[in-house]
Design a protein around this motif. Structure first.
Motif, mmCIF file in Angstrom:
data_model
loop_
_atom_site.group_PDB
_atom_site.id
_atom_site.type_symbol
_atom_site.label_atom_id
_atom_site.label_comp_id
_atom_site.label_asym_id
_atom_site.label_seq_id
_atom_site.Cartn_x
_atom_site.Cartn_y
_atom_site.Cartn_z
ATOM 1 N N GLU A 145 0.847 -1.194 0.000
ATOM 2 C CA GLU A 145 0.000 0.000 0.000
ATOM 3 C C GLU A 145 0.884 1.246 0.000
ATOM 4 O OE1 GLU A 145 -2.784 0.344 3.262
ATOM 5 O OE2 GLU A 145 -3.354 2.347 2.602
ATOM 6 N N PHE A 146 1.958 1.165 0.822
ATOM 7 C CA PHE A 146 2.899 2.291 0.870
ATOM 8 C C PHE A 146 3.508 2.500 -0.511
ATOM 9 C CE2 PHE A 146 6.062 5.222 2.086
ATOM 10 C CZ PHE A 146 7.234 4.841 1.455
ATOM 11 N N SER A 147 3.914 1.422 -1.153
ATOM 12 C CA SER A 147 4.601 1.563 -2.444
ATOM 13 C C SER A 147 3.674 2.156 -3.499
ATOM 14 C CB SER A 147 5.203 0.240 -2.904
ATOM 15 O OG SER A 147 4.198 -0.642 -3.292
ATOM 16 N N ASN A 148 2.390 1.796 -3.465
ATOM 17 C CA ASN A 148 1.438 2.390 -4.423
ATOM 18 C C ASN A 148 1.256 3.871 -4.163
ATOM 19 O OD1 ASN A 148 1.048 -0.061 -5.644
ATOM 20 N ND2 ASN A 148 -0.846 -0.540 -4.534
ATOM 21 N N ASN A 149 1.111 4.219 -2.885
ATOM 22 C CA ASN A 149 0.949 5.639 -2.529
ATOM 23 C C ASN A 149 2.181 6.444 -2.903
ATOM 24 O OD1 ASN A 149 -1.567 5.166 -1.483
ATOM 25 N ND2 ASN A 149 -0.884 4.997 0.651
ATOM 26 N N LEU A 150 3.348 5.828 -2.637
ATOM 27 C CA LEU A 150 4.591 6.538 -2.952
ATOM 28 C C LEU A 150 4.708 6.786 -4.440
ATOM 29 C CD1 LEU A 150 7.262 7.785 -2.144
ATOM 30 C CD2 LEU A 150 8.305 5.507 -2.261
ATOM 31 N N GLU A 151 4.354 5.785 -5.197
ATOM 32 C CA GLU A 151 4.453 5.933 -6.655
ATOM 33 C C GLU A 151 3.598 7.113 -7.118
ATOM 34 O OE1 GLU A 151 4.215 3.117 -10.632
ATOM 35 O OE2 GLU A 151 2.815 2.740 -8.995
ATOM 36 N N ARG A 152 2.385 7.167 -6.622
ATOM 37 C CA ARG A 152 1.484 8.263 -6.985
ATOM 38 C C ARG A 152 2.085 9.592 -6.566
ATOM 39 N NH1 ARG A 152 -2.745 8.039 -2.916
ATOM 40 N NH2 ARG A 152 -1.080 9.146 -1.855
ATOM 41 N N ASP A 153 2.608 9.647 -5.339
ATOM 42 C CA ASP A 153 3.150 10.909 -4.813
ATOM 43 C C ASP A 153 4.379 11.354 -5.588
ATOM 44 O OD1 ASP A 153 2.427 10.212 -1.283
ATOM 45 O OD2 ASP A 153 1.153 10.844 -2.961
ATOM 46 N N VAL A 154 5.210 10.405 -5.958
ATOM 47 C CA VAL A 154 6.427 10.765 -6.695
ATOM 48 C C VAL A 154 6.074 11.321 -8.077
ATOM 49 C CG1 VAL A 154 8.510 9.850 -7.802
ATOM 50 C CG2 VAL A 154 7.950 9.175 -5.469
ATOM 51 N N TYR A 155 5.113 10.693 -8.721
ATOM 52 C CA TYR A 155 4.707 11.214 -10.034
ATOM 53 C C TYR A 155 4.128 12.629 -9.893
ATOM 54 C CZ TYR A 155 5.733 6.932 -12.559
ATOM 55 O OH TYR A 155 6.393 5.874 -13.141
ATOM 56 N N ASN A 156 3.354 12.850 -8.849
ATOM 57 C CA ASN A 156 2.817 14.198 -8.618
ATOM 58 C C ASN A 156 3.932 15.191 -8.324
ATOM 59 O OD1 ASN A 156 0.182 13.402 -8.986
ATOM 60 N ND2 ASN A 156 -0.258 13.135 -6.804
ATOM 61 N N PHE A 157 4.882 14.760 -7.523
ATOM 62 C CA PHE A 157 6.014 15.618 -7.173
ATOM 63 C C PHE A 157 6.791 15.992 -8.441
ATOM 64 C CE2 PHE A 157 8.973 17.412 -4.236
ATOM 65 C CZ PHE A 157 10.250 17.130 -4.680
ATOM 66 N N ALA A 158 7.070 14.992 -9.262
ATOM 67 C CA ALA A 158 7.841 15.219 -10.494
ATOM 68 C C ALA A 158 7.112 16.165 -11.446
ATOM 69 C CB ALA A 158 8.128 13.894 -11.189
ATOM 70 N N SER A 159 5.791 16.139 -11.408
ATOM 71 C CA SER A 159 5.007 16.928 -12.364
ATOM 72 C C SER A 159 5.096 18.426 -12.106
ATOM 73 C CB SER A 159 3.539 16.485 -12.333
ATOM 74 O OG SER A 159 2.927 16.934 -11.137
ATOM 75 N N MET A 160 5.740 18.824 -11.016
ATOM 76 C CA MET A 160 5.871 20.254 -10.712
ATOM 77 C C MET A 160 7.059 20.891 -11.428
ATOM 78 S SD MET A 160 5.199 20.626 -6.660
ATOM 79 C CE MET A 160 6.682 19.732 -6.258
ATOM 80 N N PHE A 161 7.973 20.036 -11.916
ATOM 81 C CA PHE A 161 9.262 20.557 -12.375
ATOM 82 C C PHE A 161 9.335 20.853 -13.862
ATOM 83 C CE2 PHE A 161 11.942 20.347 -8.708
ATOM 84 C CZ PHE A 161 11.374 19.378 -7.891
ATOM 85 N N HIS A 162 9.963 22.026 -14.147
ATOM 86 C CA HIS A 162 10.476 22.286 -15.481
ATOM 87 C C HIS A 162 11.912 21.789 -15.486
ATOM 88 C CE1 HIS A 162 7.743 25.272 -17.509
ATOM 89 N NE2 HIS A 162 7.213 25.209 -16.314
ATOM 90 N N TRP A 163 12.289 21.114 -16.555
ATOM 91 C CA TRP A 163 13.670 20.679 -16.728
ATOM 92 C C TRP A 163 13.963 20.715 -18.204
ATOM 93 C CZ3 TRP A 163 16.368 16.750 -19.195
ATOM 94 C CH2 TRP A 163 17.686 16.535 -18.748
ATOM 95 N N GLY A 164 15.230 20.809 -18.578
ATOM 96 C CA GLY A 164 15.462 20.797 -20.016
ATOM 97 C C GLY A 164 16.905 20.954 -20.416
ATOM 98 N N VAL A 165 17.072 21.287 -21.677
ATOM 99 C CA VAL A 165 18.396 21.447 -22.284
ATOM 100 C C VAL A 165 18.468 22.874 -22.811
ATOM 101 C CG1 VAL A 165 19.893 20.702 -24.173
ATOM 102 C CG2 VAL A 165 18.597 19.012 -22.868
ATOM 103 N N LEU A 166 19.239 23.690 -22.125
ATOM 104 C CA LEU A 166 19.304 25.108 -22.444
ATOM 105 C C LEU A 166 20.744 25.583 -22.480
ATOM 106 C CD1 LEU A 166 16.509 26.246 -19.964
ATOM 107 C CD2 LEU A 166 16.389 26.500 -22.435
ATOM 108 N N GLY A 167 21.048 26.496 -23.370
ATOM 109 C CA GLY A 167 22.384 27.093 -23.382
ATOM 110 C C GLY A 167 22.863 27.327 -24.797
#
Lengths: 258, 228
Positions: free
Chosen positions: A17-39
């Protein structure tokens, strides 16, 4: 479930149950970030490696940021599975409004989902806030319905009053997203975000950017109500988040059995 | 003419006065024009938002200088069609010289067709005005320097510029040997502009001695203080 996450959870012997919740939370956490290739010197090979990293992560991030010359190819490589973000008038903002419109028109044409535009900081230093307002209004009127637009203030070089007056001008011009700092050595601080949130409350969606490298920094911004961040250390920070959650859970279980 | 005045003029005559810092305001631009007139600087480089202002000020004060402006500065990563539109706008505003930054990543990718295209666009859109093509010499090896200089010469570009001199790009600054390598490849074909911070008049004299055609720098007041 990400393999790396799976391994760690298995190693700690944690419940499903923890692992399912964590997976959901990590995907939500990751969805906040901009990342990329710049320069200035980034090549297609740099882009390919960056895109590979995003795809292998399995995350849907907020947006993949890249330069105008690489954006079309980035969109193809990502197969439409990530939003594309092109920065405009970086990092000085001292381009004409016509140039900014030209850039946005091109960005829209090649299918960019969002953009951030550095505002003309010479107007800010000259206290010509009405010009800032006009700039924001024009860009918003022309492209606000086509792409998500964020207006960039290099807040680390502005006084508190300049930040406040600029934000007011952005608001008057119809802007709703403000990116604080553009990177390039100009890094945001929590104080700048706190200032904007204190004065303007939830009027603006504030996007901190630059010098964000640790989970602790991100947590501080989350406490201030931030939901989108720009960080080239996004994947390291996501790893830190996973490790923290697993270690907290493992410690909790050890505590419960004692 | 006093020897001091000769010294000023000899040094200043090869300077392109760069006023492209993000903090530059209207007063700085006007002051630069007055300094240029007094000390014999022939060209001022400004961001696009200041071209009209500088042209108007020079007309009103009867100051005879060349107004240069930047295209795709300081990132360079724009397609040729956008660079053309930028140049078109600068010409309409009255720019006399165009400094354009190369799409460095595309060149490093060996996308020479697009580099050739942007060079041709630069020359075509500039309609006879002086063209100064900015490379990042610190990133290029000998053969790349040779190639870019040959391409620029073929396109009809007037000057190669050694660097965008934008420290926040974190690009290696061109060394003296980079400059000398470029001089070998441009002498007799094109001019060479070294874009850098200047710390002393001796530095200017050394660059002049090795054959650099022009020096683009923000450090004009520092040089003048040094000369005084």
């Amino acid at each position: 479930m990400l393999k790396s996450m799976e391994k760690k959870i298995y190693a700690e012997g944690l419940e499903k149950e923890f692992s399912n919740n964590l997976e959901r939370d990590v995907y939500n956490f990751a969805s906040m970030f901009h990342w990329g290739v710049l320069g200035i010197e980034k090549t297609y090979e740099d882009l390919r490696r960056g895109v590979e990293k995003v795809i292998e992560s399995g995350f849907k991030i907020q947006a993949f940021n890249t330069e105008m010359t690489l954006a079309k190819v980035a969109k193809q490589m990502l197969g439409g599975k990530q939003r594309i973000h092109i920065p405009i008038s970086y990092p000085l903002g001292n381009m004409t409004i016509k140039k900014k419109l030209i850039d946005l028109e091109y960005a829209a044409r090649i299918g960019s989902d969002e953009s951030c535009i550095v505002l003309n900081h010479s107007y800010i230093f000259s206290k010509k806030y009405r010009e800032i307002e006009k700039e924001v209004q024009l860009l918003n009127d022309e492209f606000g319905n086509i792409m998500d637009l964020a207006f960039v203030l290099n807040s680390s070089i502005l006084s508190d009053n300049e930040i406040i007056d600029s934000c007011m001008a952005i608001g008057n011009g119809g802007g709703v997203r403000i990116k604080l700092n553009c990177g390039y050595g100009w890094g945001v601080s929590p104080e700048e975000v706190r200032l904007v949130k204190r004065i303007f409350g939830s009027q603006f969606d504030v996007h901190p950017s630059g010098n964000i490298r640790t989970l602790e920094q991100v947590e501080e911004y989350l406490k201030l109500g931030v939901i989108v961040l720009h960080s080239l250390s996004a994947f390291d920070i996501i790893d830190q988040y996973i490790n923290k959650r697993i270690s907290e859970k493992a410690n909790e279980e050890i505590g419960a059995t004692q | 003419m006093s020897s001091t005045k000769i010294a000023y003029q000899e040094i200043m005559s090869i300077i392109d006065y760069a006023c492209v810092s993000f903090k530059t305001n209207e007063t700085d631009i006007e002051l630069a024009a007055l300094v240029a007139e007094k000390y014999g600087v022939k060209t001022i480089l400004v961001n696009p938002i200041y071209v009209s202002l500088l042209k108007k000020f020079c007309r009103e004060k009867d100051i005879d200088i060349s107004v240069a402006s930047t295209v795709a500065y300081p990132i360079g990563a724009y397609p040729p069609e956008i660079k053309r539109k930028e140049i078109d706008e600068l010409i309409r505003k009255g720019a006399d010289e165009i400094y354009m930054l190369m799409a460095v990543g595309l060149f490093l990718d060996r996308n020479y067709l697009q580099i050739e295209e942007e060079m041709n666009v630069m020359v075509d859109a500039s309609k006879g005005r002086t063209t100064k093509y900015i490379i990042e010499a610190g990133l290029l090896d000998e053969s790349q320097k040779e190639r870019i200089c040959n391409m620029a010469f073929k396109a009809g570009i007037d000057y190669i510029v050694t660097s965008a001199n934008f420290a926040r790009n974190k690009i290696q600054e061109p060394s003296l040997s980079d400059i000398e390598a470029l001089l070998r490849k441009t002498t007799g074909k094109m001019g060479l502009v070294h874009f850098c911070d200047i710390r002393s008049k001796e530095q200017v004299e050394e660059l002049k001695k090795i054959g650099v055609s022009r020096i683009c720098t923000e450090s004009v007041l520092k040089i003048l203080a040094n000369l005084a």
